[in-house]
Enzyme design. Structure first.
Site, mmCIF file in Angstrom:
data_model
loop_
_atom_site.group_PDB
_atom_site.id
_atom_site.type_symbol
_atom_site.label_atom_id
_atom_site.label_comp_id
_atom_site.label_asym_id
_atom_site.label_seq_id
_atom_site.Cartn_x
_atom_site.Cartn_y
_atom_site.Cartn_z
ATOM 1 C CG HIS A 236 42.390 38.887 49.646
ATOM 2 N ND1 HIS A 236 43.663 38.388 49.542
ATOM 3 C CD2 HIS A 236 41.994 39.149 48.377
ATOM 4 C CE1 HIS A 236 44.028 38.360 48.263
ATOM 5 N NE2 HIS A 236 43.021 38.817 47.541
ATOM 6 C CD GLU A 237 38.278 39.431 47.313
ATOM 7 O OE1 GLU A 237 38.320 40.282 46.401
ATOM 8 O OE2 GLU A 237 38.970 38.387 47.302
ATOM 9 C CG HIS B 27 41.692 43.345 45.756
ATOM 10 N ND1 HIS B 27 42.911 43.433 45.142
ATOM 11 C CD2 HIS B 27 41.509 42.015 46.002
ATOM 12 C CE1 HIS B 27 43.450 42.221 45.026
ATOM 13 N NE2 HIS B 27 42.612 41.336 45.553
HETATM 14 ZN ZN LIG Z 1 42.780 39.291 45.484
#
Ligand SMILES: [Zn+2]
Ligand SMILES: [Zn+2]
Length: 158
Positions: free
Chosen positions: A67-68, A71
């Site tokens: 998830h990170e 980004h």
């Molecule tokens: Zn996030």
């Protein structure tokens, strides 16, 4: 997990699932409370919640790291890196990232206990294990207990 191991893990996941290098720092941050991780727009570094790493299995950790990294890579490439962006959603699906960190609150704050009630004074109390209702009577009124069933309790002083 040590910070050096975290760094290596993030680098490995980045290569394996994104086919790209992670070239910044991954560190633990004890001040993160309910989130699993955070991406810093200004430094490109990633923070992770050490409590998450103690509480969940590898699959969940991978999902949070992915998830990170979504980004991270999208932001660096100048693409839509925010939660609402189409680029972000597509990349999350592609790599199998977690949308949300599983809640730490629920994992830690609830207990399963048997609820007993006195048939006389109606005092309630809770036990981890069941006991034989025929063998015990209430201390204050000498009546028998009733078993109400199993309850989820907030983790307090029971
Ligand atoms: Zn996030
Ligand atoms: Zn009683």
């Amino acid at each position: 997990m040590k910070e050096i191991a975290l760094q290596v893990l993030v680098e490995q996941i980045s290569l394996k699932y994104f086919n790209k290098h992670f070239e910044h720092q991954a560190t633990f941050n004890r001040r993160l409370r309910t989130t699993g991780g955070r991406y810093h727009l200004n430094t490109h570094n990633l923070d992770f919640n050490p409590k998450v790493f103690e509480s969940f299995d590898e699959e969940v950790l991978e999902g949070i790291i992915k998830h990170e990294l979504c980004h991270y890579h999208l932001h660096i490439e100048g693409r839509g890196y925010r939660h609402g962006d189409r680029d972000f959603k597509e990349l999350m699906d592609q790599v199998g990232a977690l949308r949300f960190t599983p809640s730490l609150e629920v994992e830690e704050e609830y207990l399963l206990r048997w609820e007993y009630e006195c048939s006389g004074c109606q005092n309630k109390f809770y036990r981890k294990r069941r006991f034989n209702l025929k063998k015990f009577v209430c201390h204050s009124c000498k009546n028998k207990f009733i078993l109400n069933g199993r309850k989820r309790l907030k983790n307090m002083a029971y």
